[in-house]
Design an enzyme around this catalytic site. Structure first.
Site, PDB file in Angstrom:
ATOM      1  N   CYS A  94      -4.780   6.039  -4.336  1.00 44.87           N
ATOM      2  CA  CYS A  94      -4.086   4.753  -4.245  1.00 44.87           C
ATOM      3  C   CYS A  94      -2.652   4.994  -4.712  1.00 44.87           C
ATOM      4  CB  CYS A  94      -4.784   3.718  -5.117  1.00 44.87           C
ATOM      5  SG  CYS A  94      -3.965   2.122  -5.112  1.00 44.87           S
ATOM      6  N   CYS A 118       0.870  -1.171   0.000  1.00 42.13           N
ATOM      7  CA  CYS A 118       0.000   0.000   0.000  1.00 42.13           C
ATOM      8  C   CYS A 118       0.913   1.229   0.000  1.00 42.13           C
ATOM      9  CB  CYS A 118      -0.907  -0.007   1.223  1.00 42.13           C
ATOM     10  SG  CYS A 118      -1.951   1.458   1.308  1.00 42.13           S
TER      11      CYS A 118
END
Ligand SMILES: N[C@@H](CCC[C@H](N)C(=O)O)C(=O)O
Length: 287
Positions: free
Chosen positions: A219, A85
């Site tokens: 993201c 992430c």
């Protein structure tokens, strides 16, 4: 009231996380608990959970403990596990520095996708070495929303992405449900889907539907996937030219700046904010 662990809340370009310090790896964090914590009405609310564990105390990455003291155990909002992430690792680094677990500067964090170097100043934006992108194909991938279809590029940033260039970000629809991606065999473990428009020279904007979390405001791995797909679309490949390429990538929650270097490595710079702290109780205790 059954008391649970301490938590913090943070975000990177509004991709938001509940951070759970668990230095000794003592917590059994079940998918159901993660989903409940991330619930925006009945829980704390977040796109994902960052469990902060000493690398040596996490069997799946313990081999990295000589290079990285801390492991980012990342979970999506539905409780599923992901390899990496990008926004999370910036927020994770900010947490380590703000809490005195790391000194400002450059250090490594262990992730399921391997080591990631972060540069965390005492205050301000954080830069992450995001590793290299892989473009494994195949040709012919398509993303569909309603009756619209677009060709897409498969970019792997440690986790899987399908990047589709579109004329208008509104064409991606409400993104409450995952866009259809074909062939499914290209993504055996699911996929994050980015929709991209041009904003100017080496400047793009995206919307994203994240595997396991739905539409999010940003993201980081997706922004890197988009940067590489956009560079190749314009014929730019630093590994061929020997010249680094930098893109500005706007996301609904802010802006990221991403550079691809001649050795293929990517750096991403953006904000990382810790905004609250508390103690879990009922939401945690239900098991
Ligand atoms: N928001 C993240 C990506 C989180 C993982 C992703 N949903 C997956 O399942 O691969 C980022 O900033 O990179």
């Amino acid at each position: 009231m059954v008391k649970g662990p301490r938590f913090l809340k943070g975000h990177g370009t509004e991709n938001d996380f509940v951070i759970i310090p668990d230095p000794d790896g003592a917590l059994e964090l079940t998918p159901a608990q993660v989903a409940r914590i991330c619930d925006r009405r009945a829980g704390i609310g977040a796109d994902g959970v960052l469990r902060v564990v000493r690398t040596a105390a996490a069997p799946e990455v313990a081999a990295l403990s000589a290079e990285a003291e801390w492991f980012m155990d990342y979970r999506n909002a539905d409780g599923s596990v992901a390899e990496m992430c990008g926004n999370g690792v910036r927020v994770f680094g900010r947490y380590l520095v703000d809490s005195g677990l790391a000194t400002p500067g450059t250090f490594h964090i262990a992730t399921r996708a391997g080591l990631r170097g972060v540069t965390v100043p005492a205050q301000g934006d954080v830069t992450v070495g995001m590793g290299r992108a892989a473009l494994p194909g195949p040709d012919g991938i398509e993303v569909a929303v309603g009756s619209r279809r677009w060709p897409a590029v498969n970019v792997n940033m440690g986790n899987p992405h399908a990047v589709a260039f579109v004329e208008d970000l509104a064409h991606a629809g409400d993104l409450f449900t995952a866009p259809a991606v074909t062939p499914a065999s290209a993504y055996p473990t699911g996929v994050n889907v980015e929709f991209v428009v041009d904003r100017g020279p080496r400047h793009v904007a995206l919307r994203v539907h994240e595997r396991g979390s739905g539409e999010t405001r940003s993201c980081g791995t997706g922004a890197c996937a988009v940067m590489v797909a956009a560079a190749r679309r314009e014929g730019a490949d630093p590994a061929v030219t020997g010249t680094a390429v930098t893109y500005t990538v706007d996301v609904p929650g802010g802006r990221l700046v991403i550079t691809e270097h001649p050795d293929g490595s990517l750096d991403m710079t953006g904000p990382a904010v810790i905004l609250a702290e508390g103690e879990l109780d009922a939401v945690w205790a239900e098991g």
